[in-house]
Motif scaffolding. Structure first.
Motif, PDB file in Angstrom:
ATOM      1  N   ALA A 151       0.828  -1.210   0.000  1.00 15.52           N
ATOM      2  CA  ALA A 151       0.000   0.000   0.000  1.00 15.52           C
ATOM      3  C   ALA A 151       0.860   1.256   0.000  1.00 15.52           C
ATOM      4  O   ALA A 151       0.561   2.232  -0.703  1.00 15.52           O
ATOM      5  N   ARG A 152       1.955   1.241   0.784  1.00 14.54           N
ATOM      6  CA  ARG A 152       2.833   2.409   0.792  1.00 14.54           C
ATOM      7  C   ARG A 152       3.490   2.625  -0.563  1.00 14.54           C
ATOM      8  O   ARG A 152       3.621   3.758  -1.049  1.00 14.54           O
ATOM      9  N   ALA A 153       3.928   1.531  -1.186  1.00 15.09           N
ATOM     10  CA  ALA A 153       4.562   1.643  -2.498  1.00 15.09           C
ATOM     11  C   ALA A 153       3.579   2.196  -3.529  1.00 15.09           C
ATOM     12  O   ALA A 153       3.924   3.062  -4.345  1.00 15.09           O
ATOM     13  N   VAL A 154       2.355   1.714  -3.512  1.00 13.01           N
ATOM     14  CA  VAL A 154       1.337   2.198  -4.455  1.00 13.01           C
ATOM     15  C   VAL A 154       1.032   3.661  -4.186  1.00 13.01           C
ATOM     16  O   VAL A 154       0.875   4.468  -5.126  1.00 13.01           O
ATOM     17  N   SER A 155       0.938   4.038  -2.914  1.00 14.12           N
ATOM     18  CA  SER A 155       0.652   5.424  -2.565  1.00 14.12           C
ATOM     19  C   SER A 155       1.736   6.352  -3.093  1.00 14.12           C
ATOM     20  O   SER A 155       1.454   7.441  -3.628  1.00 14.12           O
ATOM     21  N   LEU A 200      14.715  13.837  10.037  1.00 18.94           N
ATOM     22  CA  LEU A 200      13.681  12.978  10.628  1.00 18.94           C
ATOM     23  C   LEU A 200      14.167  11.546  10.758  1.00 18.94           C
ATOM     24  O   LEU A 200      13.941  10.877  11.771  1.00 18.94           O
ATOM     25  N   PHE A 201      14.878  11.073   9.728  1.00 17.42           N
ATOM     26  CA  PHE A 201      15.400   9.704   9.760  1.00 17.42           C
ATOM     27  C   PHE A 201      16.380   9.522  10.919  1.00 17.42           C
ATOM     28  O   PHE A 201      16.298   8.547  11.681  1.00 17.42           O
ATOM     29  N   LEU A 202      17.329  10.445  11.051  1.00 18.33           N
ATOM     30  CA  LEU A 202      18.328  10.317  12.113  1.00 18.33           C
ATOM     31  C   LEU A 202      17.693  10.362  13.495  1.00 18.33           C
ATOM     32  O   LEU A 202      18.134   9.687  14.425  1.00 18.33           O
ATOM     33  N   GLU A 203      16.634  11.158  13.611  1.00 18.92           N
ATOM     34  CA  GLU A 203      15.920  11.238  14.885  1.00 18.92           C
ATOM     35  C   GLU A 203      15.208   9.922  15.202  1.00 18.92           C
ATOM     36  O   GLU A 203      15.224   9.443  16.342  1.00 18.92           O
ATOM     37  N   ASP A 220      12.237   2.971   4.120  1.00 17.76           N
ATOM     38  CA  ASP A 220      11.114   3.902   3.966  1.00 17.76           C
ATOM     39  C   ASP A 220      11.600   5.271   3.493  1.00 17.76           C
ATOM     40  O   ASP A 220      10.993   5.897   2.613  1.00 17.76           O
ATOM     41  N   THR A 221      12.698   5.755   4.074  1.00 25.16           N
ATOM     42  CA  THR A 221      13.202   7.086   3.707  1.00 25.16           C
ATOM     43  C   THR A 221      13.750   7.096   2.282  1.00 25.16           C
ATOM     44  O   THR A 221      13.475   8.019   1.507  1.00 25.16           O
ATOM     45  N   ILE A 222      14.522   6.060   1.925  1.00 25.15           N
ATOM     46  CA  ILE A 222      15.106   6.018   0.576  1.00 25.15           C
ATOM     47  C   ILE A 222      14.028   5.884  -0.481  1.00 25.15           C
ATOM     48  O   ILE A 222      14.055   6.574  -1.523  1.00 25.15           O
ATOM     49  N   SER A 246      19.747 -10.063   1.435  1.00 22.77           N
ATOM     50  CA  SER A 246      18.292  -9.994   1.581  1.00 22.77           C
ATOM     51  C   SER A 246      17.745  -8.870   0.711  1.00 22.77           C
ATOM     52  O   SER A 246      18.361  -7.807   0.587  1.00 22.77           O
ATOM     53  N   GLY A 247      16.575  -9.126   0.101  1.00 24.13           N
ATOM     54  CA  GLY A 247      15.878  -8.076  -0.617  1.00 24.13           C
ATOM     55  C   GLY A 247      15.056  -7.242   0.343  1.00 24.13           C
ATOM     56  O   GLY A 247      14.297  -7.782   1.154  1.00 24.13           O
ATOM     57  N   LEU A 248      15.226  -5.923   0.301  1.00 19.76           N
ATOM     58  CA  LEU A 248      14.488  -5.038   1.201  1.00 19.76           C
ATOM     59  C   LEU A 248      13.282  -4.401   0.521  1.00 19.76           C
ATOM     60  O   LEU A 248      12.297  -4.074   1.179  1.00 19.76           O
ATOM     61  N   TRP A 249      13.377  -4.213  -0.783  1.00 21.48           N
ATOM     62  CA  TRP A 249      12.281  -3.550  -1.503  1.00 21.48           C
ATOM     63  C   TRP A 249      12.333  -3.961  -2.972  1.00 21.48           C
ATOM     64  O   TRP A 249      13.336  -3.810  -3.644  1.00 21.48           O
TER      65      TRP A 249
END
Length: 726
Positions: A151-155, A200-203, A220-222, A246-249
């Protein structure tokens, strides 16, 4: 005014999404639209277009989602739902050219199925649940997390399409290029947006509590910055030699193992942080991946390399690569910190566990029980089905099995092994542990696997005290038949050090007890010696004096024993002494003490026993010795081997050790003088004593009365309470 989208454009949107997001291949896609001319309150969404893989699940999804799309749109975020007791679906609201849309994805199910909810949903859709159930079982399965990722990828892809459509409309209306100042503003906004993403990512990454959460934040950030990229990672395995891919995305999750020697294929100087073609060496290293471009970033912290992360099929500019590098560096730092924390936690946990095991081993009662406990704990730590403990013999050249698991012990104990021979023998000789995952292929052992072993993997750990090897601990056959790992080796080595200390402690205590027994016992008969007897008599005299108790000593000597030795030999004499010791010990209570006083003389201490009671015991001992058959005894003057006994009691015959021993010795001398093979009490009246050389005297009326009153069983019963007090 922008032209309205037509049906063909709706179909094109769905086709574009299915191509851009490869994980949509199993999903039904249905697009609903609410025109901007509809009232804002409670807009009505109507069907626009669909791409259907499975009509049955799509029809059920339409019944579930179509009635409430307005509320999903108001939430303004992608939603994932589990409905009908089995199905997963998602809804993504968006706005395109002032029209409101909801994209519904469905067609996958949960691994578990709720039949009651499925039946309710099928009734709403007019379908029989019994015909629906077999069909549901054929649908592809997914987890909530997987559906959320899709869903996130489609969005993100929809957002890109909407932005492209908006840009196309702006170009159509205003073909002239924007002023230079506005372009600079756009670039600055883009930079600011990236900096905000990094910040935001580092936080967030500093708060990640696991490796998976850290990588998920990075992904998510990349993918937010580069939606079309495929991501893979290589992380250092537990063995410290290989890297797990490993495949991440956009790639399969499990991609195999990459040897450390192949890291240069991705992390050579000219390839790091630079987009390069996905060449033949990369394809050979990861044959499951198909790609055209690759950009790799090392995952490291303080010079320690943990692996790398690669973006595939994404042509990064130098600025883009710099941003991703900052993200990956932040992830690497957090991964290193988490690995360090995990190592500290494991060390702390292991220390606590070893402390607990130490307490367990300290309470083990015997040497054999210790070996059993050590082997059971070791097998439990590594989940092994078979094992053994071998100890090196004192000669240092052989070793023998002292305990086994999964192997018959008495057979194994008959198989002594040479130090230096075989797997365990080599470990004993070198003092180095050995992990073998295939005994037939490993060049260090190269042996045929034995039938009793289910797997070909084994682990052998030396048992050491400082640098001295005292034995070997062997384990084989994990429950899942998996090979032993470096983590297994480290865990078992830590436990083996503890086990070695416990074995040494037990052997030292056993040797100490043996030496102590030798110092207080007679080596021939196993009875106590004269020195120990003296200390026991003095202890009991002190107790009897304070508590007003009786105490009696029996002094016994074998008659004509020197003649017996001369006639039958010293071996027969030694055997006669041992059998006499067994008779005396078998007649007395546990609380009584019997010792070999010297030569053929024996002395027994009977606490809490009166002279009358002791006379009965002494007579029982004399009679049993007389009735015992000794080889060659017919050649003795009495025709058999017999014993004479003197009896002395506290306090009437003496109040000290010396006085009692002297009194009992005088009584023994009197028994010898009366003709031997009899019992005489100290200070007995002269009328009770037979002249020397005559037959044993008949019991007096007083002795007969005592014999009638105190038989042997009542003697034991009467002194039981005294034994408990002792």
């Amino acid at each position: 005014m922008e032209p309205e989208l037509d049906t063909s454009q709706f179909e094109e949107i769905l086709a574009t999404l299915r191509v851009a997001v490869t994980s949509l291949s199993h999903y039904n896609l249905t697009l609903y639209r609410s025109s901007h001319v509809e009232p804002v309150v409670s807009p009505k969404f109507t069907y626009c277009a669909s791409r259907v893989q499975d009509p049955v699940s799509n029809e059920l999804a339409r019944h579930y989602f179509s009635k409430d799309l307005a509320s999903y749109f108001e939430e303004a975020t992608p939603s994932v739902c589990r409905y009908g007791g089995a199905f997963f679906g998602f809804v993504i609201p968006f706005i395109l050219r002032d029209d409101h849309f909801c994209l519904v994805g469905d067609g996958v199910r949960d691994t578990s199925i709720d039949l009651w909810q499925l039946a309710a949903l099928s009734r709403q859709g007019g379908t029989d649940v019994f015909s629906l159930f077999p069909h549901v079982e054929t649908l592809p399965t997914a987890t909530v997390r997987e559906v959320e990722n899709v869903a996130r990828a489609v969005s993100r892809e929809i957002a890109r399409l909407c932005a492209a459509a908006q840009q196309l409309g702006e170009i159509t209306e205003s073909p002239a290029p924007p002023p230079q100042v506005e372009q600079a503003d756009d670039d600055q906004e883009r930079v600011n947006a990236r900096l905000a993403e990094i910040s935001l990512f580092l936080e967030r990454v500093d708060k990640a509590r696991s490796l998976a959460a850290t990588l998920a934040l990075c992904v998510d950030t990349i993918t937010t910055l580069h939606p079309g990229a495929k991501l893979l990672t290589a992380l250092r395995a537990d063995d410290g030699v290989n890297y797990e891919l490993s495949g991440l995305w956009g790639l399969p999750e499990e991609l195999g193992i990459l040897p450390a020697t192949s890291l240069g294929v991705f992390l050579s100087r000219e390839k790091v942080k630079t987009t390069v073609p996905f060449d033949n060496k990369m394809r050979a290293a990861i044959p499951e991946v198909r790609a055209n471009l690759a950009t790799s970033f090392p995952l490291e912290s303080a010079g320690e390399r943990l692996g790398f992360l690669s973006l595939l099929d994404c042509d990064l500019t130098p600025n883009d690569a710099l941003v991703v590098s900052m993200l990956v560096h932040g992830a690497g730092s957090r991964l290193a910190q988490l690995l360090k924390e995990a190592e500290q936690a494991r060390a702390s946990s292991l220390s606590g566990r070893l402390l607990s095991l130490t307490n367990t081993l300290l309470h083990v009662g015997s040497k054999d029980e210790l070996y059993k406990t050590i082997l059971e704990i070791a097998a439990d730590l590594l989940n092994a089905a078979q094992g053994s403990i071998m100890l090196i013999d004192k000669n240092g050249e052989t070793m023998h099995i002292v305990f086994t698991k999964g192997i018959t012990l008495h057979i194994a104990q008959c198989l002594p092994m040479k130090v230096g021979k075989g797997i365990a023998g080599k470990v004993a000789q070198t003092g180095q542990p050995l992990v073998v995952n295939d005994v037939e292929k490993d060049s260090r052992v190269a042996m045929i696997n034995r039938p009793r072993f289910k797997s070909k993997a084994l682990i052998c750990i030396p048992l050491k005290l400082k640098e001295k090897v005292i034995g070997v601990l062997n384990l084989s056959d994990k429950a899942d038949l998996a090979p032993f790992t470096d983590a297994d080796l480290q865990l078992l080595t830590s436990f083996a050090n503890l086990a070695s200390l416990m074995i040494e402690r037990t052997l030292v205590l056993e040797e100490s007890v043996r030496f102590e027994q030798l110092s207080v016992t007679d080596s021939l008969t196993g009875l106590y010696n004269r020195r120990f007897l003296k200390s026991r008599i003095e202890e009991e005299l002190n107790r009897s004096n304070h508590q007003g108790l009786n105490l009696t000593i029996l002094f016994l000597d074998l008659d004509f024993f020197k003649n017996y030795n001369d006639i039958c030999g010293h071996l027969a004499g030694d055997e006669a002494l041992k059998r006499t010791a067994d008779i005396i010990q078998g007649t007395l209570r546990e609380m009584d003490t019997v010792a070999r006083y010297g030569g053929e003389e024996f002395c027994a201490l009977l606490p809490g026993t009166s002279k009358a009671e002791a006379l009965i015991v002494a007579e029982r001992i004399r009679a049993e010795i007389e009735s015992e058959k000794f080889p060659g005894e017919h050649n003795l003057p009495l025709g058999r081997l017999t014993a004479s006994c003197g009896v002395a009691s506290f306090p009437e015959d003496g109040r000290t050790y010396t006085a009692l021993i002297h009194a009992s010795d005088i009584a023994l001398y009197q028994a010898k003088a009366n003709g031997r093979n009899q019992v005489v009490a100290a200070n007995a009246p002269r009328s009770d004593r037979a002249p020397q050389g005559s037959a044993p005297a008949e019991p007096t009326q007083q002795q007969a009365a005592a014999a009638r009153t105190f038989d042997f069983n009542s003697y034991l019963e009467a002194t039981e309470s005294l034994r408990q007090k002792a």
